[in-house]
Design a protein around this motif. Sequence first.
Motif, PDB file in Angstrom:
ATOM      1  N   ASN A   1       0.838  -1.207   0.000  1.00  0.00           N
ATOM      2  CA  ASN A   1       0.000   0.000   0.000  1.00  0.00           C
ATOM      3  C   ASN A   1       0.870   1.254   0.000  1.00  0.00           C
ATOM      4  OD1 ASN A   1       0.171  -1.154   2.996  1.00  0.00           O
ATOM      5  ND2 ASN A   1       0.204   1.081   3.118  1.00  0.00           N
ATOM      6  N   PHE A   2       0.207   2.361  -0.242  1.00  0.00           N
ATOM      7  CA  PHE A   2       0.846   3.662  -0.149  1.00  0.00           C
ATOM      8  C   PHE A   2       0.731   4.154   1.291  1.00  0.00           C
ATOM      9  CE2 PHE A   2      -0.501   3.342  -4.589  1.00  0.00           C
ATOM     10  CZ  PHE A   2       0.666   3.656  -5.252  1.00  0.00           C
ATOM     11  N   GLY A   3       1.840   4.140   1.998  1.00  0.00           N
ATOM     12  CA  GLY A   3       1.831   4.565   3.386  1.00  0.00           C
ATOM     13  C   GLY A   3       1.904   6.069   3.512  1.00  0.00           C
ATOM     14  N   GLU A   4       1.936   6.559   4.750  1.00  0.00           N
ATOM     15  CA  GLU A   4       1.981   7.995   4.995  1.00  0.00           C
ATOM     16  C   GLU A   4       3.278   8.618   4.506  1.00  0.00           C
ATOM     17  OE1 GLU A   4       1.285   8.852   9.065  1.00  0.00           O
ATOM     18  OE2 GLU A   4      -0.799   8.181   9.028  1.00  0.00           O
ATOM     19  N   SER A   5       4.396   7.832   4.604  1.00  0.00           N
ATOM     20  CA  SER A   5       5.678   8.390   4.174  1.00  0.00           C
ATOM     21  C   SER A   5       6.471   7.431   3.302  1.00  0.00           C
ATOM     22  CB  SER A   5       6.516   8.763   5.405  1.00  0.00           C
ATOM     23  OG  SER A   5       6.695   7.639   6.242  1.00  0.00           O
ATOM     24  N   SER A   6       5.875   6.279   2.934  1.00  0.00           N
ATOM     25  CA  SER A   6       6.609   5.293   2.150  1.00  0.00           C
ATOM     26  C   SER A   6       5.644   4.392   1.401  1.00  0.00           C
ATOM     27  CB  SER A   6       7.500   4.441   3.062  1.00  0.00           C
ATOM     28  OG  SER A   6       6.691   3.688   3.956  1.00  0.00           O
ATOM     29  N   ILE A   7       6.201   3.729   0.386  1.00  0.00           N
ATOM     30  CA  ILE A   7       5.473   2.651  -0.278  1.00  0.00           C
ATOM     31  C   ILE A   7       5.878   1.354   0.419  1.00  0.00           C
ATOM     32  CG2 ILE A   7       5.144   1.394  -2.436  1.00  0.00           C
ATOM     33  CD1 ILE A   7       5.731   3.948  -3.942  1.00  0.00           C
ATOM     34  N   ASP A   8       4.915   0.721   1.039  1.00  0.00           N
ATOM     35  CA  ASP A   8       5.201  -0.440   1.880  1.00  0.00           C
ATOM     36  C   ASP A   8       5.178  -1.725   1.064  1.00  0.00           C
ATOM     37  OD1 ASP A   8       5.281   1.286   4.062  1.00  0.00           O
ATOM     38  OD2 ASP A   8       3.120   1.106   4.383  1.00  0.00           O
ATOM     39  N   PHE A   9       6.052  -2.651   1.440  1.00  0.00           N
ATOM     40  CA  PHE A   9       6.081  -3.961   0.791  1.00  0.00           C
ATOM     41  C   PHE A   9       6.445  -5.023   1.824  1.00  0.00           C
ATOM     42  CE2 PHE A   9      10.373  -2.286   0.358  1.00  0.00           C
ATOM     43  CZ  PHE A   9      11.185  -3.349   0.680  1.00  0.00           C
ATOM     44  N   ARG A  10       6.248  -6.274   1.444  1.00  0.00           N
ATOM     45  CA  ARG A  10       6.553  -7.393   2.322  1.00  0.00           C
ATOM     46  C   ARG A  10       7.330  -8.445   1.539  1.00  0.00           C
ATOM     47  NH1 ARG A  10       1.562  -9.173   5.452  1.00  0.00           N
ATOM     48  NH2 ARG A  10       2.089  -7.237   6.542  1.00  0.00           N
ATOM     49  N   VAL A  11       8.345  -9.028   2.207  1.00  0.00           N
ATOM     50  CA  VAL A  11       9.208 -10.035   1.588  1.00  0.00           C
ATOM     51  C   VAL A  11       8.921 -11.391   2.230  1.00  0.00           C
ATOM     52  CG1 VAL A  11      11.590 -10.656   1.008  1.00  0.00           C
ATOM     53  CG2 VAL A  11      10.960  -8.247   1.312  1.00  0.00           C
ATOM     54  N   PHE A  12       8.921 -12.446   1.414  1.00  0.00           N
ATOM     55  CA  PHE A  12       8.645 -13.804   1.887  1.00  0.00           C
ATOM     56  C   PHE A  12       9.866 -14.688   1.612  1.00  0.00           C
ATOM     57  CE2 PHE A  12       4.744 -11.763   0.535  1.00  0.00           C
ATOM     58  CZ  PHE A  12       3.906 -11.940   1.623  1.00  0.00           C
ATOM     59  N   ILE A  13      10.424 -15.270   2.684  1.00  0.00           N
ATOM     60  CA  ILE A  13      11.592 -16.147   2.573  1.00  0.00           C
ATOM     61  C   ILE A  13      11.310 -17.416   3.365  1.00  0.00           C
ATOM     62  CG2 ILE A  13      14.081 -16.377   2.930  1.00  0.00           C
ATOM     63  CD1 ILE A  13      14.287 -13.361   2.960  1.00  0.00           C
ATOM     64  N   GLY A  14      11.590 -18.571   2.788  1.00  0.00           N
ATOM     65  CA  GLY A  14      11.311 -19.847   3.440  1.00  0.00           C
ATOM     66  C   GLY A  14      12.352 -20.212   4.505  1.00  0.00           C
ATOM     67  N   ALA A  15      11.883 -20.821   5.575  1.00  0.00           N
ATOM     68  CA  ALA A  15      12.754 -21.319   6.637  1.00  0.00           C
ATOM     69  C   ALA A  15      12.387 -22.770   6.929  1.00  0.00           C
ATOM     70  CB  ALA A  15      12.617 -20.477   7.900  1.00  0.00           C
ATOM     71  N   ILE A  16      13.361 -23.537   7.415  1.00  0.00           N
ATOM     72  CA  ILE A  16      13.112 -24.961   7.620  1.00  0.00           C
ATOM     73  C   ILE A  16      12.399 -25.240   8.935  1.00  0.00           C
ATOM     74  CG2 ILE A  16      15.043 -25.683   6.178  1.00  0.00           C
ATOM     75  CD1 ILE A  16      16.684 -26.121   8.700  1.00  0.00           C
ATOM     76  N   ASP A  17      12.477 -24.307   9.899  1.00  0.00           N
ATOM     77  CA  ASP A  17      11.810 -24.529  11.181  1.00  0.00           C
ATOM     78  C   ASP A  17      11.593 -23.200  11.887  1.00  0.00           C
ATOM     79  OD1 ASP A  17      14.341 -23.875  12.115  1.00  0.00           O
ATOM     80  OD2 ASP A  17      14.888 -25.929  12.614  1.00  0.00           O
ATOM     81  N   TYR A  18      11.111 -23.296  13.128  1.00  0.00           N
ATOM     82  CA  TYR A  18      10.749 -22.118  13.903  1.00  0.00           C
ATOM     83  C   TYR A  18      11.951 -21.215  14.164  1.00  0.00           C
ATOM     84  CZ  TYR A  18       8.963 -19.448  17.913  1.00  0.00           C
ATOM     85  OH  TYR A  18       8.603 -18.450  18.778  1.00  0.00           O
ATOM     86  N   SER A  19      13.070 -21.777  14.598  1.00  0.00           N
ATOM     87  CA  SER A  19      14.249 -20.962  14.882  1.00  0.00           C
ATOM     88  C   SER A  19      14.884 -20.440  13.601  1.00  0.00           C
ATOM     89  CB  SER A  19      15.277 -21.778  15.675  1.00  0.00           C
ATOM     90  OG  SER A  19      15.689 -22.919  14.947  1.00  0.00           O
ATOM     91  N   GLY A  20      14.721 -21.189  12.501  1.00  0.00           N
ATOM     92  CA  GLY A  20      15.308 -20.755  11.246  1.00  0.00           C
ATOM     93  C   GLY A  20      14.730 -19.456  10.723  1.00  0.00           C
ATOM     94  N   GLN A  21      13.429 -19.205  10.979  1.00  0.00           N
ATOM     95  CA  GLN A  21      12.823 -17.990  10.460  1.00  0.00           C
ATOM     96  C   GLN A  21      13.410 -16.736  11.108  1.00  0.00           C
ATOM     97  OE1 GLN A  21       8.686 -17.342  11.272  1.00  0.00           O
ATOM     98  NE2 GLN A  21       8.787 -18.266  13.306  1.00  0.00           N
TER      99      GLN A  21
END
Length: 348
Positions: free
Chosen positions: A293-313
């Motif tokens: 979305n277009f934020g108040e002061s930035s264009i916001d984005f989200r990155v998705f990266i896979g992890a093998i387990d809970y601690s890996g993320q």
Amino acid sequence: MDFFNSFDLSYLINISPSILPLIVLPLIGLIFKKYIHSKVKRLVDKTNWKIDNIIFDSFENSILFWFVLFGIYLSLSQLPFQSNILDFALNLNIAVIVLSISISVSNVSVKILELFASNNKSFPSTTMFSNLFRIIIVSMGLLIVFQNFGISIAPVLTALGVGGLAISLALKDTLSDLFAGLHILLSRKVIPGDLVELDTLQRGVIENITWRNTTIRDRTNNMLVVPNSKLSTAIITNFDVPVKHLTARISCGVSYDSDLDKVERVVIDVAKQVINDVEGANKNYKPGVTFLNFGESSIDFRVFIGAIDYSGQWSVTHEFIKRLHKRFKLEGIEIPFPIRTIYNKNEK
């Protein structure tokens, strides 16, 4: 001289055959332990079958003890006289033998159960099932002991039935946790090793499911103890079902003056480097980026990266933020501070 004349040598001759097993069997046990034991151990270690190792290790420390017990039994049974004390000693010896064998068999059964569970993920291996197997096998041994002493089992079972009703009323909560634990295990709602989050927002890895409670280890290695009756009715998110891998989601924003195509290329490039370099990242996962979305002061984005387990993320997230911040500086891509412009109408 009178002593030797009064001494009854015939009595010593009569009991000598009964003393022989008491001496011979322990000696056989010592010889087996010293000479044969090591050869059998080497033979067992050469095989790929793990059950023979389990049986050998479980019986190893009891073999000499059993030789001594059987020697005592044979000696007592061959004595040339009868008495109540002798009968009680024989029954007591048999009881010790039966209970010792029952405990060893229960140890073998539990280890084989754990081996089967480790090779078959559909079968849960927990302290509850292990203890249940032990209790069943040792109880069978106790029933044999009662029968050997001439104690009728029927009155005992009747007393247990009447007493069990009173105990069930007194231990209502405990029995509720017990059957709830069995339900959790058999339904495979969760199993040890699963990463879960409760409806109370507490998250961690299932360590064990016991008679009364389930232990959950959180990220800081603190142990959360949850009664089985509470867990069975809780709303649970199981992050290991249907697949164990997790996805790290990292949010960020860039200036409105940024070239979004360039931003996307840089972010994907950094994400691929993190996947290749960081232990705990899912090497087969294709990273993605989504502008939100277009934020108040930035264009916001989200990155998705896979992890093998809970601690890996967390390892993935930590390293990605560091590298992306450094790369954005090199590429001249700005991560803006929140900005707010104020207009004063009274200003001339």
